[in-house]
Design a protein around this motif. Sequence first.
Motif, PDB file in Angstrom:
ATOM      1  N   GLN A   1      50.030  39.195  36.242  1.00 18.79           N
ATOM      2  CA  GLN A   1      49.821  39.399  34.810  1.00 18.79           C
ATOM      3  C   GLN A   1      50.639  40.581  34.307  1.00 18.79           C
ATOM      4  O   GLN A   1      51.207  40.535  33.205  1.00 18.79           O
ATOM      5  CB  GLN A   1      48.336  39.631  34.531  1.00 18.79           C
TER       6      GLN A   1
ATOM      7  N   VAL B   1      50.202  29.236  35.767  1.00 18.01           N
ATOM      8  CA  VAL B   1      49.293  29.778  36.773  1.00 18.01           C
ATOM      9  C   VAL B   1      48.455  28.671  37.390  1.00 18.01           C
ATOM     10  O   VAL B   1      48.279  27.596  36.802  1.00 18.01           O
ATOM     11  CB  VAL B   1      48.353  30.842  36.170  1.00 18.01           C
TER      12      VAL B   1
ATOM     13  N   ASN C   1      42.506  31.699  37.563  1.00 15.87           N
ATOM     14  CA  ASN C   1      43.350  32.892  37.539  1.00 15.87           C
ATOM     15  C   ASN C   1      43.118  33.754  36.313  1.00 15.87           C
ATOM     16  O   ASN C   1      44.015  34.453  35.861  1.00 15.87           O
ATOM     17  CB  ASN C   1      44.829  32.493  37.629  1.00 15.87           C
TER      18      ASN C   1
ATOM     19  N   LYS D   1      42.603  32.978  33.099  1.00 16.18           N
ATOM     20  CA  LYS D   1      43.365  32.630  31.905  1.00 16.18           C
ATOM     21  C   LYS D   1      42.637  33.023  30.625  1.00 16.18           C
ATOM     22  O   LYS D   1      43.241  33.548  29.694  1.00 16.18           O
ATOM     23  CB  LYS D   1      43.687  31.134  31.902  1.00 16.18           C
ATOM     24  N   THR D   2      41.319  32.750  30.569  1.00 19.47           N
ATOM     25  CA  THR D   2      40.571  33.037  29.348  1.00 19.47           C
ATOM     26  C   THR D   2      40.579  34.535  29.040  1.00 19.47           C
ATOM     27  O   THR D   2      40.777  34.945  27.888  1.00 19.47           O
ATOM     28  CB  THR D   2      39.128  32.529  29.472  1.00 19.47           C
TER      29      THR D   2
ATOM     30  N   THR E   1      42.823  36.696  29.992  1.00 15.30           N
ATOM     31  CA  THR E   1      44.188  37.081  29.623  1.00 15.30           C
ATOM     32  C   THR E   1      44.471  36.732  28.168  1.00 15.30           C
ATOM     33  O   THR E   1      45.052  37.534  27.421  1.00 15.30           O
ATOM     34  CB  THR E   1      45.207  36.390  30.538  1.00 15.30           C
TER      35      THR E   1
ATOM     36  N   ASP F   1      46.631  27.611  25.027  1.00 15.24           N
ATOM     37  CA  ASP F   1      45.918  27.506  26.296  1.00 15.24           C
ATOM     38  C   ASP F   1      46.033  26.085  26.848  1.00 15.24           C
ATOM     39  O   ASP F   1      45.825  25.115  26.114  1.00 15.24           O
ATOM     40  CB  ASP F   1      44.449  27.880  26.059  1.00 15.24           C
ATOM     41  N   GLU F   2      46.373  25.957  28.130  1.00 13.70           N
ATOM     42  CA  GLU F   2      46.398  24.682  28.849  1.00 13.70           C
ATOM     43  C   GLU F   2      47.285  23.613  28.201  1.00 13.70           C
ATOM     44  O   GLU F   2      46.895  22.459  28.043  1.00 13.70           O
ATOM     45  CB  GLU F   2      44.978  24.152  29.029  1.00 13.70           C
TER      46      GLU F   2
ATOM     47  N   ILE G   1      49.829  29.943  28.128  1.00 12.65           N
ATOM     48  CA  ILE G   1      49.228  30.221  29.431  1.00 12.65           C
ATOM     49  C   ILE G   1      48.590  28.928  29.918  1.00 12.65           C
ATOM     50  O   ILE G   1      47.666  28.415  29.274  1.00 12.65           O
ATOM     51  CB  ILE G   1      48.174  31.333  29.344  1.00 12.65           C
ATOM     52  N   SER G   2      49.072  28.390  31.033  1.00 11.97           N
ATOM     53  CA  SER G   2      48.603  27.069  31.433  1.00 11.97           C
ATOM     54  C   SER G   2      48.825  26.829  32.914  1.00 11.97           C
ATOM     55  O   SER G   2      49.706  27.432  33.536  1.00 11.97           O
ATOM     56  CB  SER G   2      49.347  25.986  30.630  1.00 11.97           C
ATOM     57  N   THR G   3      48.024  25.931  33.467  1.00 12.06           N
ATOM     58  CA  THR G   3      48.337  25.375  34.774  1.00 12.06           C
ATOM     59  C   THR G   3      49.502  24.403  34.612  1.00 12.06           C
ATOM     60  O   THR G   3      49.852  24.011  33.500  1.00 12.06           O
ATOM     61  CB  THR G   3      47.120  24.635  35.354  1.00 12.06           C
TER      62      THR G   3
END
Length: 230
Positions: free
Chosen positions: A38, A62, A66, A68-69, A71, A160-161, A191-193
């Motif tokens: 991060q 990511v 990890n 994400k929320t 961050t 997100d995602e 920010i996402s997988t």
Amino acid sequence: MAAPRLSKMASEVLEFGEFLKVGDGDLLGKPFEWQEFQREWIRKTFQNLPGGGRPRRSFLSVGRRNGKTATVAVLVLSALIGPTRKPGSLVISASRSREQAALVYRYCVKMLTASGLLHLVKVRDAAREIEEPLTGTRYRAISADATTALGMGPSLCVVDELGAVVGPHDRLFSSLATSMGTYDDSLLAVISTQAANSSDLFSQLLDDALAGNDPATVVSLHAASCRMGS
């Protein structure tokens, strides 16, 4: 490639994050701790570019679990009451579902509460909106079924995602991406997988960023899981 130098803005965002407290879970009330990946991403996202200015798009890929929320919440709160705030601006978090949008919004409220900062803002649960009244800066959590994204002109949008999008197109992302020109230093962060296929939108955005076609777009890839949060 050498890591970018730590800019004043990146340093301030990192310090602001460490001032905040974790909003729920086993670490409730404990100081937020950046993971190393991060820190690397924040360093890239808020770097000073050689030609002037800072990145306008930043992607973080990511693995699951990890943080994400958390961050997303730190970035949002930095733009709402912290070092990246722009008076009178709009800050957006965009999620795939109403449930995820509500989760991100609630975590921001929980983090403000745990950090003793809730008195600085006005919270509007029905609209999933938080306002900092002294400057008029507002944060809103929206989902993929939103019809209000067009024309909002946010100073910061955290998506997100995006990896959940199947295929190369997404209406919400397109509308947000085209609305980011209101501020010279507006930031679109994702920010996402990872996406399931190379033809999906997030995969294509990562490939283009890694090709280095736009110096104002940065990317960080991280796959290993870590302990913190959702």
